[in-house]
Design an enzyme around this catalytic site. Structure first.
Site, mmCIF file in Angstrom:
data_model
loop_
_atom_site.group_PDB
_atom_site.id
_atom_site.type_symbol
_atom_site.label_atom_id
_atom_site.label_comp_id
_atom_site.label_asym_id
_atom_site.label_seq_id
_atom_site.Cartn_x
_atom_site.Cartn_y
_atom_site.Cartn_z
ATOM 1 N N CYS A 1 -3.923 87.663 91.465
ATOM 2 C CA CYS A 1 -4.431 86.305 91.592
ATOM 3 C C CYS A 1 -5.094 85.882 90.286
ATOM 4 O O CYS A 1 -5.938 86.606 89.751
ATOM 5 C CB CYS A 1 -5.425 86.256 92.749
ATOM 6 N N GLU A 2 -4.729 84.738 89.775
ATOM 7 C CA GLU A 2 -5.277 84.294 88.497
ATOM 8 C C GLU A 2 -6.720 83.810 88.613
ATOM 9 O O GLU A 2 -7.395 83.614 87.606
ATOM 10 C CB GLU A 2 -4.412 83.175 87.913
ATOM 11 N N HIS A 3 -7.197 83.630 89.833
ATOM 12 C CA HIS A 3 -8.562 83.155 90.023
ATOM 13 C C HIS A 3 -9.587 84.292 89.998
ATOM 14 O O HIS A 3 -10.700 84.106 89.499
ATOM 15 C CB HIS A 3 -8.676 82.394 91.351
ATOM 16 N N HIS A 4 -9.221 85.446 90.557
ATOM 17 C CA HIS A 4 -10.168 86.562 90.619
ATOM 18 C C HIS A 4 -9.614 87.844 90.006
ATOM 19 O O HIS A 4 -10.306 88.851 89.963
ATOM 20 C CB HIS A 4 -10.546 86.843 92.089
ATOM 21 N N GLN B 1 0.559 82.292 94.269
ATOM 22 C CA GLN B 1 1.800 82.505 95.011
ATOM 23 C C GLN B 1 2.671 81.259 94.974
ATOM 24 O O GLN B 1 3.904 81.351 94.879
ATOM 25 C CB GLN B 1 1.480 82.896 96.459
ATOM 26 N N HIS C 1 -3.252 88.557 100.260
ATOM 27 C CA HIS C 1 -4.099 88.404 99.084
ATOM 28 C C HIS C 1 -5.399 89.174 99.283
ATOM 29 O O HIS C 1 -6.180 88.864 100.189
ATOM 30 C CB HIS C 1 -4.388 86.920 98.830
ATOM 31 N N CYS D 1 -7.930 89.055 97.401
ATOM 32 C CA CYS D 1 -9.087 88.217 97.106
ATOM 33 C C CYS D 1 -9.606 87.567 98.379
ATOM 34 O O CYS D 1 -10.761 87.137 98.431
ATOM 35 C CB CYS D 1 -8.739 87.156 96.058
#
Length: 280
Positions: free
Chosen positions: A168-171, A209, A237, A239
């Site tokens: 995940c590019e956020h976390h 995704q 996910h 996250c």
């Protein structure tokens, strides 16, 4: 009956309207006009604010640009439109990356100099090279070789249950699952393993995704030129399971339909039935 006024009458009416307008304007109390000081630029020569924004952007880019002669630059794949712009930025050295890992270990509250963590920075950097190896792969090139001798086969080609692991590019926490791809060939078929490699290429990048699903469909559509493309991705996910709401076992499904699959709902039903193991 209405009589059309002559030209003299019309001129008189226009003159009276003009006098009324002048009187109305003079009645407004704007005050005396203030001359601009010599140091204040006139409106005609004032610089547009956009110029300042552009100048600031240029300054920031110059500050972050690689120094002259820098060799440690990330390669930019030909399919640049499918990778983040940041791939073109100067890449830190391996030593700098390992130092960053040691900083994170200290921030987490551990001692990077203890025996169990001494080699961890090197291992993490090596692992990142594999986990994010998709940045170095040209997804377009994977699909360039097409097999045309397929005895006129033009029906659906489906590769399902392709496992993948992404982050995940956020976390920067993993998400993993299965991808299912179908297409209707026109000029020929591509090696089945190539479709799995396309999935891996995009999965081994920092992702969402939704974006990954669209990228897979996009590259197949643009390179193979099929009559239709269908992509379904289902994933869990971490996250969402390990942090935040902490709900394990939740599955997220995303789809992309192009060409015949988008235009004909029955084709979508056929694809989803085959993915779920039924007969269409």
């Amino acid at each position: 009956m209405y009589a059309k006024p002559d030209s003299t009458t019309m001129k008189a009416r226009v003159a009276r309207a003009g006098d009324a307008m002048d009187a109305a304007l003079k009645s407004l109390s704007y005050g005396a006009a203030r001359p601009l000081p010599e140091a204040e630029p006139s409106l005609s020569v004032m610089r547009n604010d956009n110029d300042r924004v552009v100048a600031n952007l240029a300054e920031r880019r110059a500050e972050t640009a690689a120094p002259d002669g820098a060799k440690d630059i990330a390669k930019k794949p030909e399919s640049a439109t499918r990778v983040p712009d940041g791939i073109a930025l100067a890449r830190p050295s391996r030593e700098e990356a390992e130092a960053a890992v040691r900083t994170l270990l200290r921030w987490a509250g551990d001692d990077p100099n203890r025996e169990g963590l001494l080699d961890t920075p090197a291992r993490v950097v090596k692992a990142y090279g594999q986990l994010f190896g998709g940045y170095e792969v040209d997804a377009d090139a994977l699909l360039e070789r097409v097999f045309e001798e397929v005895e006129g086969y033009s029906d659906i080609v489906l590769v399902r249950d392709i496992p993948f692991y992404s982050h995940c590019e956020h976390h920067m926490v993993p998400f993993m699952g299965l991808a299912h791809i179908a297409y209707y060939p026109t000029k020929g078929v591509v090696g089945l393993s190539k479709l799995a490699r396309v999935v891996d290429t995009f999965a081994r990048r920092l992702q969402t995704q939704e974006t990954m699903t669209a990228q897979i469909a996009d590259v197949i559509e643009s390179i193979l030129k099929p009559r239709g493309v269908a992509v379904l991705v289902e994933a869990e996910h971490l996250c969402m399971a390990m942090r935040g709401v902490q709900k394990a076992g939740v599955s997220t499904i995303t789809t992309q339909f192009r060409g015949a699959f988008r235009e004909d709902a029955s084709e979508q039903v056929r694809f989803l039935t085959l993915v779920r193991g039924g007969k269409a």
